[in-house]
Motif scaffolding. Structure first.
Motif, PDB file in Angstrom:
ATOM      1  N   ASP A  24      42.207  40.038  45.666  1.00  0.00           N
ATOM      2  CA  ASP A  24      41.261  39.751  46.815  1.00  0.00           C
ATOM      3  C   ASP A  24      41.352  38.282  47.233  1.00  0.00           C
ATOM      4  O   ASP A  24      41.491  37.985  48.470  1.00  0.00           O
ATOM      5  CB  ASP A  24      39.754  40.187  46.398  1.00  0.00           C
ATOM      6  CG  ASP A  24      39.288  40.492  47.721  1.00  0.00           C
ATOM      7  OD1 ASP A  24      39.626  41.313  48.779  1.00  0.00           O
ATOM      8  OD2 ASP A  24      38.095  39.719  48.036  1.00  0.00           O
ATOM      9  N   ALA A  25      41.491  37.228  46.316  1.00  0.00           N
ATOM     10  CA  ALA A  25      41.558  35.833  46.715  1.00  0.00           C
ATOM     11  C   ALA A  25      42.994  35.626  47.213  1.00  0.00           C
ATOM     12  O   ALA A  25      42.959  35.053  48.204  1.00  0.00           O
ATOM     13  CB  ALA A  25      41.214  35.254  45.297  1.00  0.00           C
ATOM     14  N   ARG A  26      43.949  36.223  46.549  1.00  0.00           N
ATOM     15  CA  ARG A  26      45.199  35.844  47.050  1.00  0.00           C
ATOM     16  C   ARG A  26      45.829  36.381  48.433  1.00  0.00           C
ATOM     17  O   ARG A  26      46.536  36.048  49.193  1.00  0.00           O
ATOM     18  CB  ARG A  26      46.564  36.093  45.969  1.00  0.00           C
ATOM     19  CG  ARG A  26      46.323  35.554  44.776  1.00  0.00           C
ATOM     20  CD  ARG A  26      46.267  33.909  45.051  1.00  0.00           C
ATOM     21  NE  ARG A  26      46.541  33.081  43.609  1.00  0.00           N
ATOM     22  CZ  ARG A  26      45.631  32.172  43.245  1.00  0.00           C
ATOM     23  NH1 ARG A  26      44.606  31.615  44.410  1.00  0.00           N
ATOM     24  NH2 ARG A  26      45.551  31.672  42.124  1.00  0.00           N
ATOM     25  N   ALA A  27      45.129  37.691  48.582  1.00  0.00           N
ATOM     26  CA  ALA A  27      45.187  38.460  49.855  1.00  0.00           C
ATOM     27  C   ALA A  27      44.629  37.616  51.159  1.00  0.00           C
ATOM     28  O   ALA A  27      45.071  37.855  52.248  1.00  0.00           O
ATOM     29  CB  ALA A  27      44.534  39.866  49.588  1.00  0.00           C
ATOM     30  N   HIS A  28      43.461  36.698  50.636  1.00  0.00           N
ATOM     31  CA  HIS A  28      42.931  36.129  51.811  1.00  0.00           C
ATOM     32  C   HIS A  28      43.218  34.599  51.711  1.00  0.00           C
ATOM     33  O   HIS A  28      42.651  33.791  52.511  1.00  0.00           O
ATOM     34  CB  HIS A  28      41.440  36.113  51.596  1.00  0.00           C
ATOM     35  CG  HIS A  28      40.767  37.476  51.839  1.00  0.00           C
ATOM     36  ND1 HIS A  28      40.787  38.537  50.953  1.00  0.00           N
ATOM     37  CD2 HIS A  28      40.197  38.169  53.079  1.00  0.00           C
ATOM     38  CE1 HIS A  28      40.092  39.632  51.737  1.00  0.00           C
ATOM     39  NE2 HIS A  28      39.870  39.247  52.760  1.00  0.00           N
ATOM     40  N   ALA A  29      44.537  34.456  51.091  1.00  0.00           N
ATOM     41  CA  ALA A  29      45.153  32.925  51.014  1.00  0.00           C
ATOM     42  C   ALA A  29      44.031  31.951  50.556  1.00  0.00           C
ATOM     43  O   ALA A  29      43.739  30.764  51.103  1.00  0.00           O
ATOM     44  CB  ALA A  29      45.662  32.491  52.295  1.00  0.00           C
ATOM     45  N   GLY A  30      43.299  32.553  49.467  1.00  0.00           N
ATOM     46  CA  GLY A  30      41.977  31.803  49.090  1.00  0.00           C
ATOM     47  C   GLY A  30      42.176  31.056  47.589  1.00  0.00           C
ATOM     48  O   GLY A  30      43.017  31.497  47.108  1.00  0.00           O
ATOM     49  N   LYS A  31      41.056  30.434  47.063  1.00  0.00           N
ATOM     50  CA  LYS A  31      40.983  29.823  45.736  1.00  0.00           C
ATOM     51  C   LYS A  31      40.608  30.960  44.716  1.00  0.00           C
ATOM     52  O   LYS A  31      39.798  31.778  45.204  1.00  0.00           O
ATOM     53  CB  LYS A  31      40.146  28.795  45.687  1.00  0.00           C
ATOM     54  CG  LYS A  31      40.822  27.265  46.264  1.00  0.00           C
ATOM     55  CD  LYS A  31      39.866  26.224  46.014  1.00  0.00           C
ATOM     56  CE  LYS A  31      38.464  26.300  46.248  1.00  0.00           C
ATOM     57  NZ  LYS A  31      37.737  24.908  45.849  1.00  0.00           N
ATOM     58  N   TRP A  32      41.064  31.078  43.599  1.00  0.00           N
ATOM     59  CA  TRP A  32      40.705  32.068  42.664  1.00  0.00           C
ATOM     60  C   TRP A  32      40.252  31.081  41.212  1.00  0.00           C
ATOM     61  O   TRP A  32      41.243  30.505  40.703  1.00  0.00           O
ATOM     62  CB  TRP A  32      41.899  32.980  42.384  1.00  0.00           C
ATOM     63  CG  TRP A  32      41.215  34.006  41.151  1.00  0.00           C
ATOM     64  CD1 TRP A  32      40.360  34.827  41.585  1.00  0.00           C
ATOM     65  CD2 TRP A  32      41.938  34.217  39.908  1.00  0.00           C
ATOM     66  NE1 TRP A  32      40.142  35.557  40.653  1.00  0.00           N
ATOM     67  CE2 TRP A  32      40.783  35.179  39.342  1.00  0.00           C
ATOM     68  CE3 TRP A  32      42.899  33.826  39.138  1.00  0.00           C
ATOM     69  CZ2 TRP A  32      41.232  35.966  38.203  1.00  0.00           C
ATOM     70  CZ3 TRP A  32      42.989  34.178  38.013  1.00  0.00           C
ATOM     71  CH2 TRP A  32      42.144  35.284  37.655  1.00  0.00           C
ATOM     72  N   LEU A  33      39.194  31.050  41.057  1.00  0.00           N
ATOM     73  CA  LEU A  33      38.553  30.177  39.931  1.00  0.00           C
ATOM     74  C   LEU A  33      38.259  31.002  38.692  1.00  0.00           C
ATOM     75  O   LEU A  33      38.110  32.650  39.027  1.00  0.00           O
ATOM     76  CB  LEU A  33      37.151  29.598  40.373  1.00  0.00           C
ATOM     77  CG  LEU A  33      37.041  28.837  41.849  1.00  0.00           C
ATOM     78  CD1 LEU A  33      35.612  28.424  42.010  1.00  0.00           C
ATOM     79  CD2 LEU A  33      38.214  27.816  41.676  1.00  0.00           C
ATOM     80  N   VAL A  34      38.202  30.265  37.680  1.00  0.00           N
ATOM     81  CA  VAL A  34      38.153  31.090  36.366  1.00  0.00           C
ATOM     82  C   VAL A  34      36.771  30.103  35.570  1.00  0.00           C
ATOM     83  O   VAL A  34      36.745  29.018  35.536  1.00  0.00           O
ATOM     84  CB  VAL A  34      39.259  31.189  35.333  1.00  0.00           C
ATOM     85  CG1 VAL A  34      38.735  31.669  33.762  1.00  0.00           C
ATOM     86  CG2 VAL A  34      40.115  32.022  35.870  1.00  0.00           C
ATOM     87  N   ARG A  35      35.782  30.907  35.241  1.00  0.00           N
ATOM     88  CA  ARG A  35      34.548  30.110  34.853  1.00  0.00           C
ATOM     89  C   ARG A  35      34.123  30.969  33.452  1.00  0.00           C
ATOM     90  O   ARG A  35      34.225  32.322  33.434  1.00  0.00           O
ATOM     91  CB  ARG A  35      33.308  30.337  35.681  1.00  0.00           C
ATOM     92  CG  ARG A  35      32.194  29.412  35.185  1.00  0.00           C
ATOM     93  CD  ARG A  35      30.908  29.434  36.436  1.00  0.00           C
ATOM     94  NE  ARG A  35      30.563  30.808  36.678  1.00  0.00           N
ATOM     95  CZ  ARG A  35      30.548  31.202  38.043  1.00  0.00           C
ATOM     96  NH1 ARG A  35      31.079  30.671  39.064  1.00  0.00           N
ATOM     97  NH2 ARG A  35      30.028  32.462  38.263  1.00  0.00           N
ATOM     98  N   ILE A  36      33.917  30.309  32.458  1.00  0.00           N
ATOM     99  CA  ILE A  36      33.374  30.969  31.046  1.00  0.00           C
ATOM    100  C   ILE A  36      31.937  30.976  31.008  1.00  0.00           C
ATOM    101  O   ILE A  36      31.347  29.818  30.919  1.00  0.00           O
ATOM    102  CB  ILE A  36      34.081  30.060  29.998  1.00  0.00           C
ATOM    103  CG1 ILE A  36      35.482  29.939  30.048  1.00  0.00           C
ATOM    104  CG2 ILE A  36      33.669  30.802  28.607  1.00  0.00           C
ATOM    105  CD1 ILE A  36      36.297  31.408  29.988  1.00  0.00           C
ATOM    106  N   GLU A  37      31.532  32.171  31.017  1.00  0.00           N
ATOM    107  CA  GLU A  37      30.042  32.331  31.165  1.00  0.00           C
ATOM    108  C   GLU A  37      29.609  32.600  29.706  1.00  0.00           C
ATOM    109  O   GLU A  37      29.322  33.522  29.280  1.00  0.00           O
ATOM    110  CB  GLU A  37      29.888  33.735  31.999  1.00  0.00           C
ATOM    111  CG  GLU A  37      30.212  33.415  33.655  1.00  0.00           C
ATOM    112  CD  GLU A  37      29.481  34.430  34.378  1.00  0.00           C
ATOM    113  OE1 GLU A  37      29.074  35.449  34.203  1.00  0.00           O
ATOM    114  OE2 GLU A  37      29.532  33.609  35.797  1.00  0.00           O
ATOM    115  N   ASP A  38      29.239  31.371  28.969  1.00  0.00           N
ATOM    116  CA  ASP A  38      28.886  31.422  27.655  1.00  0.00           C
ATOM    117  C   ASP A  38      27.412  30.897  27.728  1.00  0.00           C
ATOM    118  O   ASP A  38      26.878  29.987  26.905  1.00  0.00           O
ATOM    119  CB  ASP A  38      29.782  30.439  26.812  1.00  0.00           C
ATOM    120  CG  ASP A  38      29.947  29.036  27.402  1.00  0.00           C
ATOM    121  OD1 ASP A  38      29.524  28.666  28.522  1.00  0.00           O
ATOM    122  OD2 ASP A  38      30.400  28.061  26.617  1.00  0.00           O
ATOM    123  N   VAL A  39      26.609  31.288  28.997  1.00  0.00           N
ATOM    124  CA  VAL A  39      25.249  30.541  28.668  1.00  0.00           C
ATOM    125  C   VAL A  39      24.457  31.329  27.753  1.00  0.00           C
ATOM    126  O   VAL A  39      23.361  30.585  27.038  1.00  0.00           O
ATOM    127  CB  VAL A  39      24.564  30.919  30.054  1.00  0.00           C
ATOM    128  CG1 VAL A  39      24.478  32.413  30.553  1.00  0.00           C
ATOM    129  CG2 VAL A  39      23.265  30.290  29.988  1.00  0.00           C
TER     130      VAL A  39
END
Length: 290
Positions: free
Chosen positions: A33-48
């Motif tokens: 979805d991000a690449r199809a919209h020429a957008g950024k794709w982030l990765v976040r580690i959800e270790d709260v």
């Protein structure tokens, strides 16, 4: 509005173990979805939820993404390093009288029924040995989803006073995920439909921190032979880094795409981005406030 900002998506796994096929589906859908919209794709580690985090699992997850050619943009964020930001957000809600303390145990709550009934709302508890709940006076009962269409939430769930800060001193996922998405400029959230109902709680928090809301797509869940969601709790097997192409092909088929079999992994993903761009999704209206 999210529509007025550059597209920004994210994949945010919990490091309680390696990624499995269900995780790959969520990561791949978000990536496409991000690449199809020429957008950024982030990765976040959800270790709260630090007790659930398994030492080294974050590095295993990142290596799995790399081996599947799912390359992210920017730095990796770790929720365990962001407690100061969550504290500021919590104090903001407290100053607006949108929270209260609750001394109820899980056993006590369960004895009263499937939903928390707000029995501590008017007790004016000041003990720090307590949880902090959101005063959910204006629940979000429905929203538009780019995959599921118009979604209606059970009013009993939507109106529950959910926990923001746990009795054991940890911030909850519900608060952390909203604070992080807003600060990272996330405009589009693509994830599994197991989080569909919790979206109503998260949207409720969004409106108190910003005048924009994200677009959502909640993709179907992969199930095991017993009809259960593939998950680490259900002992779903980890992705095999040496079989990335076959696993990606299977995930693409699951998402309704038609992958070629003679392409390399980068070519396969490029083809999938083009197919994703061509498919029709339900309209997801944007609004300045909820």
């Amino acid at each position: 509005m999210a529509a007025s900002l550059p597209y920004c998506g994210r994949f945010a796994p919990t490091p309680s173990g390696p990624l499995h096929f269900g995780s790959l589906i969520a990561a791949l859908a978000s990536y496409l979805d991000a690449r199809a919209h020429a957008g950024k794709w982030l990765v976040r580690i959800e270790d709260v939820d630090t007790p659930r985090a398994v030492e080294g699992a974050d590095q295993v997850i990142l290596e799995q993404l790399k081996r599947h050619e799912l390359h992210w943009d920017g730095d990796i964020w770790y929720q365990s390093e962001r407690t100061d930001a969550y504290q500021v957000a919590l104090e903001y809600l407290q100053h607006r009288h949108l929270t209260y303390r609750c001394e109820c145990s899980r056993k006590q709550i369960k004895a009263l029924g499937p939903y928390y009934t707000g029995i501590c709302r008017n007790k004016n508890i000041d003990s720090t040995d307590s949880a902090i709940r959101f005063r959910n006076d204006e629940p979000i009962l429905s929203f538009e989803d780019g995959w599921q269409g118009h979604v209606t939430i059970d009013p009993n769930f939507a109106s529950e006073d959910f926990v923001l800060f746990r009795r054991d001193g940890l911030f909850t996922y519900q608060l952390a995920v909203v604070v992080d998405d807003i600060e990272q400029g996330v405009t589009d959230i693509v994830r599994g439909e197991d989080l569909l109902t919790a979206t109503s709680w998260q949207l409720n928090l969004w409106r108190y921190f910003t005048d924009r809301v994200p677009r959502f797509k909640h993709v179907p869940l992969a199930l095991d032979e017993h009809g259960r969601k593939l998950s680490k709790q259900n002992h779903a097997p980890a992705l095999n880094n040496d079989d990335a192409k076959a696993q990606l092909q299977a995930a693409l088929v699951f998402l309704g795409l038609t992958p070629s079999h003679k392409l390399t992994v980068p070519q396969l993903l490029a083809e999938a981005v083009t197919q994703w761009q061509a498919r029709s999704f339900p309209e997801t209206p944007q609004q300045d406030t909820i």
